[in-house]
Structure formats: C-alpha cells, structure tokens
Scaffold this motif. Sequence first.
Motif, PDB file in Angstrom:
ATOM      1  N   ALA A 112       1.045  -1.070  -0.079  1.00 29.14           N
ATOM      2  CA  ALA A 112       0.103  -0.023  -0.029  1.00 29.14           C
ATOM      3  C   ALA A 112       1.007   1.261  -0.052  1.00 29.14           C
ATOM      4  O   ALA A 112       0.491   2.140  -0.653  1.00 29.14           O
ATOM      5  N   PHE A 113       2.213   1.147   0.673  1.00 27.33           N
ATOM      6  CA  PHE A 113       2.737   2.178   0.630  1.00 27.33           C
ATOM      7  C   PHE A 113       3.807   2.368  -0.447  1.00 27.33           C
ATOM      8  O   PHE A 113       4.797   3.322  -0.505  1.00 27.33           O
ATOM      9  N   ALA A 114       3.779   1.500  -1.448  1.00 32.93           N
ATOM     10  CA  ALA A 114       4.900   1.379  -2.437  1.00 32.93           C
ATOM     11  C   ALA A 114       4.986   2.684  -3.462  1.00 32.93           C
ATOM     12  O   ALA A 114       6.021   3.180  -3.680  1.00 32.93           O
ATOM     13  N   ALA A 115       3.634   3.499  -3.399  1.00 28.28           N
ATOM     14  CA  ALA A 115       3.762   4.827  -4.098  1.00 28.28           C
ATOM     15  C   ALA A 115       4.536   5.712  -3.379  1.00 28.28           C
ATOM     16  O   ALA A 115       5.073   6.841  -4.007  1.00 28.28           O
ATOM     17  N   GLY A 116       4.821   5.717  -2.049  1.00 29.51           N
ATOM     18  CA  GLY A 116       5.770   6.682  -1.217  1.00 29.51           C
ATOM     19  C   GLY A 116       5.202   7.904  -1.016  1.00 29.51           C
ATOM     20  O   GLY A 116       5.971   8.831  -0.826  1.00 29.51           O
ATOM     21  N   ALA A 117       3.836   8.104  -1.160  1.00 30.38           N
ATOM     22  CA  ALA A 117       3.434   9.534  -0.862  1.00 30.38           C
ATOM     23  C   ALA A 117       3.746   9.732   0.607  1.00 30.38           C
ATOM     24  O   ALA A 117       3.904  11.077   1.280  1.00 30.38           O
ATOM     25  N   VAL A 118       3.581   8.694   1.654  1.00 31.06           N
ATOM     26  CA  VAL A 118       3.934   9.090   2.943  1.00 31.06           C
ATOM     27  C   VAL A 118       4.710   7.687   3.306  1.00 31.06           C
ATOM     28  O   VAL A 118       5.085   6.849   2.747  1.00 31.06           O
ATOM     29  N   ASP A 119       5.505   7.885   4.423  1.00 35.12           N
ATOM     30  CA  ASP A 119       6.127   6.631   4.916  1.00 35.12           C
ATOM     31  C   ASP A 119       5.470   5.906   6.121  1.00 35.12           C
ATOM     32  O   ASP A 119       4.624   6.132   6.676  1.00 35.12           O
ATOM     33  N   TYR A 120       6.133   4.844   6.339  1.00 35.60           N
ATOM     34  CA  TYR A 120       5.702   3.855   7.219  1.00 35.60           C
ATOM     35  C   TYR A 120       6.680   3.368   8.021  1.00 35.60           C
ATOM     36  O   TYR A 120       7.960   3.018   7.564  1.00 35.60           O
ATOM     37  N   LEU A 121       6.328   2.644   9.207  1.00 32.26           N
ATOM     38  CA  LEU A 121       7.709   2.003   9.922  1.00 32.26           C
ATOM     39  C   LEU A 121       7.101   0.757  10.562  1.00 32.26           C
ATOM     40  O   LEU A 121       5.894   0.827  10.860  1.00 32.26           O
ATOM     41  N   LEU A 122       7.537  -0.175  10.164  1.00 32.81           N
ATOM     42  CA  LEU A 122       7.282  -1.547  10.419  1.00 32.81           C
ATOM     43  C   LEU A 122       7.867  -2.090  12.076  1.00 32.81           C
ATOM     44  O   LEU A 122       9.167  -1.710  12.399  1.00 32.81           O
ATOM     45  N   LYS A 123       6.871  -2.498  12.758  1.00 35.03           N
ATOM     46  CA  LYS A 123       7.254  -2.548  14.176  1.00 35.03           C
ATOM     47  C   LYS A 123       7.743  -3.978  14.494  1.00 35.03           C
ATOM     48  O   LYS A 123       7.240  -4.918  13.842  1.00 35.03           O
ATOM     49  N   PRO A 124       8.908  -4.170  15.100  1.00 31.39           N
ATOM     50  CA  PRO A 124       9.538  -3.263  16.099  1.00 31.39           C
ATOM     51  C   PRO A 124      10.469  -2.474  15.016  1.00 31.39           C
ATOM     52  O   PRO A 124      11.231  -2.910  14.054  1.00 31.39           O
ATOM     53  N   VAL A 125      10.393  -1.241  15.195  1.00 30.12           N
ATOM     54  CA  VAL A 125      11.092  -0.058  14.334  1.00 30.12           C
ATOM     55  C   VAL A 125      12.892  -0.353  14.336  1.00 30.12           C
ATOM     56  O   VAL A 125      13.338  -0.300  15.640  1.00 30.12           O
ATOM     57  N   SER A 126      13.286  -0.317  13.367  1.00 27.43           N
ATOM     58  CA  SER A 126      15.014  -0.314  13.235  1.00 27.43           C
ATOM     59  C   SER A 126      15.648   0.585  13.033  1.00 27.43           C
ATOM     60  O   SER A 126      14.783   1.794  12.537  1.00 27.43           O
ATOM     61  N   HIS A 127      16.660   0.994  13.728  1.00 29.34           N
ATOM     62  CA  HIS A 127      17.329   2.321  13.574  1.00 29.34           C
ATOM     63  C   HIS A 127      17.594   2.662  11.944  1.00 29.34           C
ATOM     64  O   HIS A 127      17.319   4.005  11.592  1.00 29.34           O
ATOM     65  N   ALA A 128      17.921   1.797  11.174  1.00 31.66           N
ATOM     66  CA  ALA A 128      18.179   2.023   9.776  1.00 31.66           C
ATOM     67  C   ALA A 128      17.122   2.293   9.115  1.00 31.66           C
ATOM     68  O   ALA A 128      17.080   3.224   8.378  1.00 31.66           O
ATOM     69  N   ARG A 129      15.746   1.699   9.387  1.00 37.90           N
ATOM     70  CA  ARG A 129      14.589   2.139   8.613  1.00 37.90           C
ATOM     71  C   ARG A 129      13.985   3.467   9.303  1.00 37.90           C
ATOM     72  O   ARG A 129      13.620   4.366   8.379  1.00 37.90           O
ATOM     73  N   LEU A 130      13.982   3.928  10.615  1.00 37.57           N
ATOM     74  CA  LEU A 130      13.907   5.283  11.078  1.00 37.57           C
ATOM     75  C   LEU A 130      14.736   6.168  10.396  1.00 37.57           C
ATOM     76  O   LEU A 130      14.105   7.259  10.161  1.00 37.57           O
TER      77      LEU A 130
END
Length: 251
Positions: free
Chosen positions: A89-107
Amino acid sequence: MTTAIIAEDEDLPRKELRRMLSELWPELAIVAECEHGADALEAIHEHHPDIAFLDIRMPGMTGLDVANAVKGQCHAVFTTAYDSYAIEAFAAGAVDYLLKPVSHARLQEAIERLKARIASQQIAPDISHLMSELDKRLRQTAQERIRWISASVGDTIKMFAIEKILFFTSDEKYTRVVCSNDEAHIRKPLKEIMEGLDTEKFWQIHRGVVVRADAISRAHRDDMGRYTVELHGTNEKLKVSQAYAWRFKPM
C-alpha cells in the motif's frame, strides 16, 4: 524548529520510538505523546506539528481516521506490525511507514525523507486513496467481531445482542452498556470492547463514549460549535468531543 506528535496505544513501543527519535533526530521536538486517536487529533489541532507518527491500529479512532481528519495539515508516518498489506500500500511513497519493531536503519531513512520534504516546504500530500486502500485491507484482517455482550447482575446474566446496543460509556472501572429497554455495567474496559466492534457501525464520539451509528437521530451544534447527539430509543443526550466533531459536518 520541527515538531512532531507520537500516537501509539502501547506504552513500550511509544517510549521506544521517542527514544530512537531523540537519538537520531535530536533537533526534533516531540510536543505530545498520545495513547488514543482522539488524543492525537486534539494534539494536532492544539500544537500544529509538522509530523504525526500514527499507529495504524488504535482502538476506536485509528491512525487512518486521524490522518483523514487532518489531511494536509502535517506529514504522516504510519507505524504498523502488519507488513503484509503495508509494504504494497505504501509502495507509491506518498507517505512513509515504519514496521514494528522499528529498526534504527529504517527510521533513519524515514527521517531523511521527512527532512527533505520539510526543507523543500512540500505540502503534506492528499493520501485519501491510500487511506481508503489501507482501511479496506485492515477490515479484511480484522479480528472476529463481538456479537453479544454479557453482564452479571447479582445472580442473573443479562445478554445484549450487539445490534441492539445503543451506546457504551466508560469510567475508570466500568463500561456502561445501554439498550432501549435495559442497561448494565461490565468490568471490561471500553478500549477492549472497541477492538471487537465494527467501526463503520459503532462510532466513537468522545474518549469514553461509543454509539451505534444507525441509532443516531440528530446532532445539535451550540453557539460554541460543540455538538450533542440524540439517539432513537433513549432520551439521553451525549456530548461529542472536538476530536470527533468532523463526523457531523454537513455534506
């Protein structure tokens, strides 16, 4: 100064996200931490943050509901434990998402994108289509809905069919269940009950009030813009908090 709010109904993930943000983006000011969607909506109206970190799944008013109510007012970053639908759903990149548990690199990736958008003064995008898609997928994976509420009254067990319940109200210890011809108090918190309710059929209108939508007969607005609602089958009038007033704006 860049400002943000965090909305997450679980203590540990909320505190951990704040800790990680303070480490990776020390200049970011967290102006509010919220446990419920209604609190997040009120915080956005009060503080006008640049960013809202919103848990997709919160009881009652979800992160999607909050984003829909304030669309365009701030950049949204959704947090989720359900990557099966979020990644697509977020593939278009209009907004971001964080998959829990959140990693430092992804944040860190999300922070860099947010900084770039804010530095270029990008307006928060219209994500109505995205939210509609996410909401549809959420409903497909929703837990089994509550069909009955049982309440112990002395040596009697009262049974309330969910489609007969007009509204729920809560205090610190009990949840009041009201039908047109009966009512009872149960020990189960309203927050837990809401997790098993269909949010299209039951609307939260206040932090401690949930009503069956098709039982609403009318909503009244006073000179201060505050709403109260009347329901079929009861003479009680229920107050609507500012966070949920958007439900009753004329079409």
